[in-house]
Design a protein around this motif. Structure first.
Motif, short mmCIF file in Angstrom:
data_model
loop_
_atom_site.label_atom_id
_atom_site.label_comp_id
_atom_site.label_asym_id
_atom_site.label_seq_id
_atom_site.Cartn_x
_atom_site.Cartn_y
_atom_site.Cartn_z
N SER A 30 0.85 -1.20 0.00
CA SER A 30 0.00 0.00 0.00
C SER A 30 0.88 1.24 0.00
O SER A 30 2.11 1.15 0.13
CB SER A 30 -0.89 0.02 1.25
OG SER A 30 -0.08 0.23 2.40
N ASP A 31 0.28 2.40 -0.13
CA ASP A 31 1.07 3.63 -0.12
C ASP A 31 1.73 3.85 1.24
O ASP A 31 2.87 4.30 1.32
CB ASP A 31 0.19 4.83 -0.47
CG ASP A 31 1.01 6.07 -0.80
OD1 ASP A 31 1.88 5.97 -1.70
OD2 ASP A 31 0.82 7.11 -0.16
N LYS A 35 5.85 4.20 1.85
CA LYS A 35 6.50 5.32 2.55
C LYS A 35 7.30 4.81 3.76
O LYS A 35 8.35 5.38 4.09
CB LYS A 35 5.45 6.33 2.97
CG LYS A 35 4.85 7.07 1.77
CD LYS A 35 3.69 7.97 2.15
CE LYS A 35 3.15 8.68 0.91
NZ LYS A 35 1.95 9.49 1.21
N GLY A 59 0.82 1.32 -3.37
CA GLY A 59 2.11 1.98 -3.12
C GLY A 59 3.14 1.72 -4.19
O GLY A 59 4.27 2.23 -4.10
N THR A 62 4.63 4.88 -5.95
CA THR A 62 5.54 5.62 -5.05
C THR A 62 6.89 4.93 -4.93
O THR A 62 7.95 5.56 -5.05
CB THR A 62 4.90 5.76 -3.65
OG1 THR A 62 3.69 6.49 -3.76
CG2 THR A 62 5.84 6.48 -2.69
#
Length: 221
Positions: A30-31, A35, A59, A62
């Motif tokens: 996931s995002d 991160k 994610g 990203t």
């Protein structure tokens, strides 16, 4: 084989379910997990995606951009994605995908249940369904020892696995609690006396019948 729990909750949390296997193989992204990996400067060489929901694939854009940016968009990538056809259709729409291909990133499309290997890890894909059959999900068995269900409609029972990480039905929205995942009680009943080898995951609630796999916990199998 080692499995680290990067996240253990449902779709609407900041700790979406994700696993780091053997320190460089990522399962679901996931995002919030992307991160977290960037903050901790964690490098992975292989990414398995179970299905197209954002808490499992959201994610990727990203993380791909990050890996390419630190190489100044010139350094070739030592990165392979493993996806089903549904996920590939989504990934091909990402702006980062064309750079990923240009920098020699690799994609493996999983369309059979044939066993394959990631480095020395044996991977057995299992085709399952999610959201009452509307979405194709990939569950995985690793080294014939560990089953990870990812997101399934009903309990997935494996009598041979030494360790099972099974999604249980609570996402943070009570209206969805029993409609897109099996409930904790259903999983517990399905495994019966063998439920002591099952860890509940993908849940934002405290579990009562199964042990919950906790963020940061590392399993050696």
């Amino acid at each position: 084989m080692t499995i680290e729990i990067l996240g253990n909750e449902g779709a609407f949390s900041d700790s979406n379910t994700s696993y780091l296997i053997n320190k460089n193989i990522l399962l679901d992204l996931s995002d919030s997990i992307a991160k977290k990996l960037i903050k901790e400067k964690t490098a992975v060489n292989h990414i398995l995606i179970s299905h197209k929901h954002s808490d499992h694939i959201g994610g990727l854009e990203t993380l791909l951009f990050y890996y390419m940016a630190i190489g100044n968009f010139e350094k070739e990538l030592d990165l392979t994605l493993y996806v089903n056809k549904d996920c590939l259709d989504l990934i091909e729409c990402l702006d980062s995908y064309r750079h990923f291909i240009r920098l020699n990133g690799s994609v493996v499309i999983i369309n059979t249940t044939d066993v394959f290997y990631i480095e020395d890890l044996k991977v057995q894909p299992l085709f399952t369904t999610h959201c009452r059959g509307e979405i194709e999900n990939l569950s995985f068995k690793f080294d014939d020892k560990v089953l990870v269900t990812c997101d399934v409609d009903s309990p997935l029972v494996d009598i041979e696995a030494e360790l099972v990480f099974h999604d249980v039905g609570w996402t943070g929205l009570p209206i969805l609690s029993s409609k897109v995942h099996p409930t904790e009680e259903e999983v517990w009943k399905a495994y019966g006396e063998d439920s002591n080898r099952v860890y509940g995951i993908h849940s934002s609630a405290k579990l009562k019948l199964l042990r919950k796999a906790e963020v940061g916990e590392v399993f050696n199998v």
